[in-house]
Every structure is written in C-alpha cells, then in structure tokens.
Design an enzyme around this catalytic site. Structure first.
Site, mmCIF file in Angstrom:
data_model
loop_
_atom_site.group_PDB
_atom_site.id
_atom_site.type_symbol
_atom_site.label_atom_id
_atom_site.label_comp_id
_atom_site.label_asym_id
_atom_site.label_seq_id
_atom_site.Cartn_x
_atom_site.Cartn_y
_atom_site.Cartn_z
ATOM 1 N N SER A 1 0.789 -1.239 0.000
ATOM 2 C CA SER A 1 0.000 0.000 0.000
ATOM 3 C C SER A 1 0.818 1.285 0.000
ATOM 4 C CB SER A 1 -0.973 0.018 1.180
ATOM 5 O OG SER A 1 -0.298 0.280 2.384
ATOM 6 N N LYS B 1 0.538 4.759 6.661
ATOM 7 C CA LYS B 1 -0.026 5.574 5.581
ATOM 8 C C LYS B 1 0.570 6.976 5.646
ATOM 9 C CE LYS B 1 -3.027 2.295 4.678
ATOM 10 N NZ LYS B 1 -2.665 1.321 3.690
#
Length: 175
Positions: A41, A84
């Site tokens: 990701s 993230k």
C-alpha cells in the site's frame, strides 16, 4: 576470589541486567519502535519487508502534519498496525475527482504516488481530533476512503516513520 566478592559481583551483574531491561522497555514503549512494512500500500515510498524506525514520542509535542508517513492502530482491529501518509488534518477538505486529490480545493501535488487514483470520492471535512490518510499506492491501499478506516483518531497514532534502516541498500529518511 572470596565468596563476599563473588556475591558483590553477582549483585552488580543483576542490577546491570535489570537496568538494561528497564531502559529497553522504556525506549520500546515510549521513544522508538521498529516496524516492518507489510503489503504494497505504500509503494513506491516503502516496499514490503522494509524495516523502519518509528518515533513514538514526537506527537506528544506536535500534531501530525500533511505529507508525514505514520503508523497507527487500525480502527476496526487495534491489534493491527497500518502505515499511511497524512493527506489532511483537522479542518481540511478532501475530494477526489477524476483520479486527482484536492486538498482545500487545490490540486494536491503528489510526486510520491505510484499511479493516479482510480475513481472519485465526495468532498469531506476532516473533523477535530482526526487525520485523513492514504497509501502512496492509491489503487491498492485500504485507507481513509474506506469506512473501516475512515478518519483516524489522533489517539490511535503510534508514531511517525522516520527512517528505513533495512535492507541496508534501502536506507533513507522519510518526510
């Protein structure tokens, strides 16, 4: 060596070992933690298997800022960690139109993303006490666009990713 001297030596060793254990515990839980990237990701910024140093105390003194890469506990299952990039902070508006991210009405310059974001996302405002996060590999990232992550409460943030230290040929600092 007399038994008294041996006893003193053993006592000194035990005290030294206990101090080392307490210091290691303190450092691990309050200052820095080592973290391994799992999944794609955050590609191309971070790749699966890289190991990071996460600064766990920085957000005791300042709030997360846009562009920082951080580790947080997954809201639906706090035993799992996610990594993230911060896209928006409290009061910011986020919208995705035609695969492009708009922050406070302005097109976000994102040289770090792998490819353009698929789809659209309606205009939202980041609430107080929360951040909005996205992975750099937008089309393969479970992030704030999804209900199970959503706006991340500040209390779920573990720390700021500051350095990739392994593998050795990937050493770098992060924003």
């Amino acid at each position: 060596m007399s038994s008294a001297n041996l006893g003193e030596e053993i006592k000194d060793w035990i005290i030294s070992i206990l101090i080392a254990i307490v210091l290691a515990f303190f450092i691990r839980y309050f200052i820095v933690e080592l973290y391994m990237v799992e999944g794609p990701s955050m590609r191309p910024t971070l790749v699966n298997g890289e190991r990071l140093v996460v600064n766990k105390f920085i957000y005791r003194f300042k709030s997360p800022e846009r562009g920082e890469v951080l580790v947080f506990r997954y809201p639906r299952d706090p035993s799992r960690d996610f990594i993230k990039r911060v896209i928006g902070v409290a009061g910011d508006t986020i919208e995705i139109k035609d695969g492009r991210v708009f922050l406070n009405g302005q097109l976000l310059n994102e040289p770090y993303i792998l490819e353009r974001t698929r789809g659209s996302y309606p205009l939202v405002t980041v609430p107080e006490g929360h951040i909005y996060v996205m992975g750099d590999n937008r089309n393969n990232s479970e992030d704030s666009r999804f209900k199970d992550v959503g706006f991340v409460p500040l209390e779920l943030i573990k720390g700021k990713a500051v350095t990739v230290f392994w593998p050795i040929d990937h050493i770098k600092t992060l924003p």
